[in-house]
Design a protein around this motif. Structure first.
Motif, PDB file in Angstrom:
ATOM      1  N   ASN A  45       6.735  65.249  57.514  1.00  0.00           N
ATOM      2  CA  ASN A  45       7.758  65.939  56.719  1.00  0.00           C
ATOM      3  C   ASN A  45       7.762  65.377  55.300  1.00  0.00           C
ATOM      4  OD1 ASN A  45      10.737  65.815  55.594  1.00  0.00           O
ATOM      5  ND2 ASN A  45      10.615  67.610  56.934  1.00  0.00           N
ATOM      6  N   PRO A  46       7.517  66.217  54.278  1.00  0.00           N
ATOM      7  CA  PRO A  46       7.398  65.709  52.899  1.00  0.00           C
ATOM      8  C   PRO A  46       8.604  64.926  52.406  1.00  0.00           C
ATOM      9  CG  PRO A  46       6.571  67.955  53.026  1.00  0.00           C
ATOM     10  CD  PRO A  46       7.220  67.668  54.350  1.00  0.00           C
ATOM     11  N   GLU A  47       9.805  65.407  52.674  1.00  0.00           N
ATOM     12  CA  GLU A  47      10.994  64.719  52.171  1.00  0.00           C
ATOM     13  C   GLU A  47      11.154  63.354  52.819  1.00  0.00           C
ATOM     14  OE1 GLU A  47      14.465  67.111  52.427  1.00  0.00           O
ATOM     15  OE2 GLU A  47      13.682  68.690  51.112  1.00  0.00           O
ATOM     16  N   ARG A  48      10.997  63.315  54.146  1.00  0.00           N
ATOM     17  CA  ARG A  48      11.151  62.034  54.840  1.00  0.00           C
ATOM     18  C   ARG A  48      10.024  61.078  54.458  1.00  0.00           C
ATOM     19  NH1 ARG A  48      12.304  65.343  59.490  1.00  0.00           N
ATOM     20  NH2 ARG A  48      10.212  64.856  60.280  1.00  0.00           N
ATOM     21  N   THR A 103       8.261  60.914  51.658  1.00  0.00           N
ATOM     22  CA  THR A 103       8.474  60.372  50.312  1.00  0.00           C
ATOM     23  C   THR A 103       9.599  59.350  50.306  1.00  0.00           C
ATOM     24  OG1 THR A 103       7.667  62.398  49.255  1.00  0.00           O
ATOM     25  CG2 THR A 103       9.059  60.949  47.934  1.00  0.00           C
ATOM     26  N   ALA A 104      10.666  59.646  51.035  1.00  0.00           N
ATOM     27  CA  ALA A 104      11.785  58.709  51.110  1.00  0.00           C
ATOM     28  C   ALA A 104      11.351  57.394  51.738  1.00  0.00           C
ATOM     29  CB  ALA A 104      12.938  59.331  51.907  1.00  0.00           C
ATOM     30  N   HIS A 142       4.437  62.588  43.454  1.00  0.00           N
ATOM     31  CA  HIS A 142       4.703  61.509  44.413  1.00  0.00           C
ATOM     32  C   HIS A 142       4.387  60.153  43.792  1.00  0.00           C
ATOM     33  CE1 HIS A 142       4.815  59.311  48.211  1.00  0.00           C
ATOM     34  NE2 HIS A 142       3.611  58.838  47.936  1.00  0.00           N
ATOM     35  N   ARG A 160       6.914  59.072  41.188  1.00  0.00           N
ATOM     36  CA  ARG A 160       8.162  58.576  41.756  1.00  0.00           C
ATOM     37  C   ARG A 160       8.005  57.141  42.254  1.00  0.00           C
ATOM     38  NH1 ARG A 160      11.075  62.864  45.647  1.00  0.00           N
ATOM     39  NH2 ARG A 160      12.663  61.211  45.511  1.00  0.00           N
TER      40      ARG A 160
END
Length: 338
Positions: free
Chosen positions: A108-111, A113-114, A152, A155
């Motif tokens: 999952n991209p959001e998870r 990256t987080a 990415h 960030r």
């Protein structure tokens, strides 16, 4: 213009090195060991093995270590253990560069990256000098892949630590960065180098090396090519960040030194010895290399056999354990000369 005036202008135009430049210069010409983590049969940190390995590496001729890298199963470790490992390396090697791998296995991209940003922030708080950014594999099939890969990395760069890009072959969970993407990734001032791990794609290694020399000469080209270490140095690398660096450090550090100083005969002799070691450790099944490194540490008397566990790797035969021992014994005369 007087000499005094010229000297004054030169002093006034002095530009201090950035944190990224300082780390780059500390790693130049050096061996960076991607370190495994000694674990017991239940996958917990093996206290005796861990502390013994720390003492062993503190006496080695290395420029630094990479923790939380693939060799150390950095994306698999529980958070508490990962922080303990990083903290212990920081305390043990106060003068060397500590690099922390950051990334995620979450699709999952959001998870993902987080998770990557959380690892980067934890590394910064725990004393890491720089970050090695795992390829964002969750973006490999994304329609906006290139744009999001660059975002990415930006960030992660915003965390503030110097960055090393990681070009990893896709079969090992990497992403093939295009030349255009690479140019973009080298833009942030925090990015001071790239680690190449292509395994058997010499053409890719050569192409990226030439791009770096032509377009980003101030960046550090770091080889991660255990299987062709000598040639990878000849092809432009000025430092090595490798799993093989976790053992027989004298041999590999001397190889790099011989290359940098132009001692061709010495370099060729050492390159043959290093290839012999690599052709024992980095063989199919490739994921078995971590257990083979741990077995090598057993043969070297560094850790006990019950600390040589890799819960995520394949099972290997007793014959492979014996083969690792035979190779180390055969290389002993060469390593003793280093």
């Amino acid at each position: 213009m007087s000499a005094e005036c010229g000297a004054g202008l030169a002093m006034n135009s002095f530009v201090p090195l950035s944190a990224a430049d300082v780390v780059r210069d500390r790693l130049m010409g050096g061996l960076i060991a991607a370190t495994p983590v000694p674990l017991d049969g239940e996958g917990k940190l093996h206290q005796v093995g861990h502390e013994s390995y720390l003492r062993y590496m503190a006496a080695q001729p290395i420029a630094g270590v990479a923790v939380w890298a693939h060799t150390g199963r950095g994306l698999m470790l529980e958070e508490e253990m990962a922080l303990r490992v990083l903290r212990d390396w920081r305390e043990t090697l106060p003068e060397q560069v500590i690099i922390a791998g950051v990334g995620s296995t979450d699709p999952n991209p959001e998870r993902a990256t987080a998770r990557t940003l959380k690892m980067a922030e934890d590394a910064a708080r725990t004393g890491a000098d720089a970050l090695l950014v795992y390829p964002p594999t969750w973006l490999r099939e994304h329609t906006r892949r290139d744009e999001l890969i660059v975002e990415h990395h930006r960030r992660v760069a915003a965390v503030g630590l110097p960055l090393i890009l990681f070009y990893l072959y896709e079969a090992a969970g990497g992403v093939s960065y295009s030349p255009v993407v690479l140019d973009e990734l080298f833009t942030p001032p925090q990015v001071f180098g790239i680690k190449m791990a292509t395994l058997d794609s010499v053409m890719t290694y050569q192409d990226v090396s030439r791009q770096l020399q032509a377009r980003h000469p101030g960046k550090l080209f770091i080889t991660g090519e255990d299987r062709f270490l000598g040639y990878s140095l000849r092809c432009g690398a000025r430092a090595a960040l490798i799993g093989m660096g976790a053992i027989c450090c004298d041999l590999q550090a001397e190889l790099i030194r011989a290359h940098m100083s132009g001692e061709s005969a010495r370099f060729l002799t050492l390159s043959d010895a290093v290839d012999t070691l690599a052709e024992t450790v980095f063989v199919k099944p490739m994921e078995g290399y971590i257990r083979r490194l741990l077995w090598a540490l057993v043969h070297l008397g560094v850790i006990p056999l019950d600390a040589a566990n890799d819960p995520w790797g394949p099972q290997l035969s007793p014959q492979e354990f014996e083969r690792v021992g035979r190779t180390l014994a055969a290389l002993a005369p060469v390593t003793q000369e280093c």
